[in-house]
Motif scaffolding. Sequence first.
Motif, PDB file in Angstrom:
ATOM      1  N   GLU A  83       0.871  -1.168   0.000  1.00 51.64           N
ATOM      2  CA  GLU A  83       0.000   0.000   0.000  1.00 51.64           C
ATOM      3  C   GLU A  83       0.908   1.219   0.000  1.00 51.64           C
ATOM      4  O   GLU A  83       2.049   1.138   0.454  1.00 51.64           O
ATOM      5  CB  GLU A  83      -0.893  -0.058   1.255  1.00 51.64           C
ATOM      6  CG  GLU A  83      -2.204   0.674   1.105  1.00 51.64           C
ATOM      7  CD  GLU A  83      -2.126   2.105   1.560  1.00 51.64           C
ATOM      8  OE1 GLU A  83      -2.865   2.938   1.014  1.00 51.64           O
ATOM      9  OE2 GLU A  83      -1.333   2.389   2.449  1.00 51.64           O
ATOM     10  N   VAL A  84       0.440   2.331  -0.496  1.00 47.55           N
ATOM     11  CA  VAL A  84       1.252   3.534  -0.624  1.00 47.55           C
ATOM     12  C   VAL A  84       1.861   3.969   0.720  1.00 47.55           C
ATOM     13  O   VAL A  84       2.925   4.573   0.758  1.00 47.55           O
ATOM     14  CB  VAL A  84       0.445   4.679  -1.303  1.00 47.55           C
ATOM     15  CG1 VAL A  84      -0.570   5.267  -0.361  1.00 47.55           C
ATOM     16  CG2 VAL A  84       1.348   5.737  -1.866  1.00 47.55           C
ATOM     17  N   GLY A  86       3.217   2.039   2.749  1.00 43.87           N
ATOM     18  CA  GLY A  86       4.341   1.155   3.043  1.00 43.87           C
ATOM     19  C   GLY A  86       3.906  -0.182   3.601  1.00 43.87           C
ATOM     20  O   GLY A  86       4.704  -1.100   3.714  1.00 43.87           O
ATOM     21  N   ALA A  87       2.629  -0.320   3.953  1.00 43.04           N
ATOM     22  CA  ALA A  87       2.134  -1.590   4.494  1.00 43.04           C
ATOM     23  C   ALA A  87       2.111  -2.636   3.386  1.00 43.04           C
ATOM     24  O   ALA A  87       1.657  -2.370   2.277  1.00 43.04           O
ATOM     25  CB  ALA A  87       0.729  -1.407   5.063  1.00 43.04           C
ATOM     26  N   PHE A  88       2.621  -3.810   3.694  1.00 48.69           N
ATOM     27  CA  PHE A  88       2.596  -4.908   2.741  1.00 48.69           C
ATOM     28  C   PHE A  88       1.174  -5.423   2.568  1.00 48.69           C
ATOM     29  O   PHE A  88       0.345  -5.335   3.479  1.00 48.69           O
ATOM     30  CB  PHE A  88       3.487  -6.057   3.211  1.00 48.69           C
ATOM     31  CG  PHE A  88       4.961  -5.797   3.036  1.00 48.69           C
ATOM     32  CD1 PHE A  88       5.486  -5.426   1.819  1.00 48.69           C
ATOM     33  CD2 PHE A  88       5.817  -5.970   4.104  1.00 48.69           C
ATOM     34  CE1 PHE A  88       6.839  -5.215   1.651  1.00 48.69           C
ATOM     35  CE2 PHE A  88       7.179  -5.766   3.958  1.00 48.69           C
ATOM     36  CZ  PHE A  88       7.688  -5.386   2.720  1.00 48.69           C
ATOM     37  N   LEU A  89       0.898  -6.012   1.389  1.00 49.38           N
ATOM     38  CA  LEU A  89      -0.424  -6.556   1.089  1.00 49.38           C
ATOM     39  C   LEU A  89      -0.320  -8.027   0.700  1.00 49.38           C
ATOM     40  O   LEU A  89       0.591  -8.418  -0.027  1.00 49.38           O
ATOM     41  CB  LEU A  89      -1.072  -5.789  -0.072  1.00 49.38           C
ATOM     42  CG  LEU A  89      -1.288  -4.293   0.137  1.00 49.38           C
ATOM     43  CD1 LEU A  89      -1.800  -3.652  -1.146  1.00 49.38           C
ATOM     44  CD2 LEU A  89      -2.262  -4.053   1.280  1.00 49.38           C
ATOM     45  N   ALA A  90      -1.250  -8.818   1.170  1.00 55.54           N
ATOM     46  CA  ALA A  90      -1.372 -10.218   0.776  1.00 55.54           C
ATOM     47  C   ALA A  90      -2.731 -10.401   0.118  1.00 55.54           C
ATOM     48  O   ALA A  90      -3.526  -9.462   0.051  1.00 55.54           O
ATOM     49  CB  ALA A  90      -1.233 -11.118   2.000  1.00 55.54           C
ATOM     50  N   SER A  91      -3.007 -11.578  -0.364  1.00 55.69           N
ATOM     51  CA  SER A  91      -4.279 -11.892  -1.033  1.00 55.69           C
ATOM     52  C   SER A  91      -4.496 -11.018  -2.260  1.00 55.69           C
ATOM     53  O   SER A  91      -5.599 -10.533  -2.516  1.00 55.69           O
ATOM     54  CB  SER A  91      -5.459 -11.781  -0.065  1.00 55.69           C
ATOM     55  OG  SER A  91      -5.285 -12.678   1.009  1.00 55.69           O
ATOM     56  N   TRP A 153      -0.516   0.289  -4.262  1.00 53.41           N
ATOM     57  CA  TRP A 153      -1.888   0.791  -4.335  1.00 53.41           C
ATOM     58  C   TRP A 153      -2.078   1.962  -3.372  1.00 53.41           C
ATOM     59  O   TRP A 153      -1.580   1.942  -2.255  1.00 53.41           O
ATOM     60  CB  TRP A 153      -2.888  -0.293  -3.924  1.00 53.41           C
ATOM     61  CG  TRP A 153      -3.125  -1.330  -4.958  1.00 53.41           C
ATOM     62  CD1 TRP A 153      -4.156  -1.378  -5.857  1.00 53.41           C
ATOM     63  CD2 TRP A 153      -2.345  -2.504  -5.192  1.00 53.41           C
ATOM     64  NE1 TRP A 153      -4.053  -2.501  -6.633  1.00 53.41           N
ATOM     65  CE2 TRP A 153      -2.939  -3.211  -6.242  1.00 53.41           C
ATOM     66  CE3 TRP A 153      -1.173  -3.019  -4.618  1.00 53.41           C
ATOM     67  CZ2 TRP A 153      -2.433  -4.391  -6.741  1.00 53.41           C
ATOM     68  CZ3 TRP A 153      -0.667  -4.203  -5.107  1.00 53.41           C
ATOM     69  CH2 TRP A 153      -1.290  -4.880  -6.152  1.00 53.41           C
ATOM     70  N   ASP A 154      -2.844   2.956  -3.825  1.00 52.99           N
ATOM     71  CA  ASP A 154      -3.313   4.017  -2.940  1.00 52.99           C
ATOM     72  C   ASP A 154      -4.747   3.661  -2.581  1.00 52.99           C
ATOM     73  O   ASP A 154      -5.657   3.800  -3.392  1.00 52.99           O
ATOM     74  CB  ASP A 154      -3.253   5.373  -3.636  1.00 52.99           C
ATOM     75  CG  ASP A 154      -3.669   6.515  -2.721  1.00 52.99           C
ATOM     76  OD1 ASP A 154      -4.103   6.251  -1.574  1.00 52.99           O
ATOM     77  OD2 ASP A 154      -3.561   7.673  -3.151  1.00 52.99           O
ATOM     78  N   LYS A 164       9.376   3.324  -1.616  1.00 52.78           N
ATOM     79  CA  LYS A 164       9.763   2.166  -2.397  1.00 52.78           C
ATOM     80  C   LYS A 164       9.700   0.954  -1.477  1.00 52.78           C
ATOM     81  O   LYS A 164      10.275   0.979  -0.397  1.00 52.78           O
ATOM     82  CB  LYS A 164      11.190   2.344  -2.928  1.00 52.78           C
ATOM     83  CG  LYS A 164      11.653   1.190  -3.770  1.00 52.78           C
ATOM     84  CD  LYS A 164      13.048   1.428  -4.265  1.00 52.78           C
ATOM     85  CE  LYS A 164      13.516   0.229  -5.065  1.00 52.78           C
ATOM     86  NZ  LYS A 164      14.901   0.344  -5.437  1.00 52.78           N
ATOM     87  N   PRO A 165       8.964  -0.106  -1.878  1.00 53.37           N
ATOM     88  CA  PRO A 165       8.895  -1.288  -1.019  1.00 53.37           C
ATOM     89  C   PRO A 165      10.283  -1.853  -0.791  1.00 53.37           C
ATOM     90  O   PRO A 165      11.105  -1.884  -1.707  1.00 53.37           O
ATOM     91  CB  PRO A 165       8.028  -2.268  -1.815  1.00 53.37           C
ATOM     92  CG  PRO A 165       7.277  -1.421  -2.784  1.00 53.37           C
ATOM     93  CD  PRO A 165       8.167  -0.243  -3.076  1.00 53.37           C
TER      94      PRO A 165
END
Length: 167
Positions: A83-84, A86-91, A153-154, A164-165
């Motif tokens: 996510e914009v 900085g939080a990581f996303l799964a699924s 994603w925002d 930057k991830p």
Amino acid sequence: MNYRLMISGTCLALGSALLVFDPVRCCAPQTTALGAEFPPQINITEGKSPQGYPYLSGGVGTDERIAMAERGKAFNVKLIFAEVSGAFLASVKLEIFGTKNEPIVSLTTTGPWFYIQLPPGIYHGKATFKGKIKESKALRVGKDKPMQRGFVWDLGEGSKAAPKPPA
């Protein structure tokens, strides 16, 4: 023999032993060894595309990301979903297409990191999270150099900047 003195001496010895061997009774914090008995859960999805290209998906939590980074050295493509803020996303619904638009992978990720081993070429990646699509039409996989791409994603949840991830 004074039995009363002998009984009180025995009680004193037992009471002292309880204080020494029972930390709760002497106000010390109680500790357990359960953490050592149950290691952190690492749940990395491993599979092959319909064409036989191996992949890994995972990276939920620090221990799992460390394991993924080590195992990921054998792969030449790394995709990161965040996510914009900085939080990581799964699924994340992930689709990768080959040069002739043939599907290579179509799956839902189990974590924010996805590794795949692909032959050199240009691929098209499409990632969908909460109905929002991110595409990369030029995933260029070289012969000897691994490539990394982030899909960010925002989601409109108070995000300010797009970091930057991390790798």
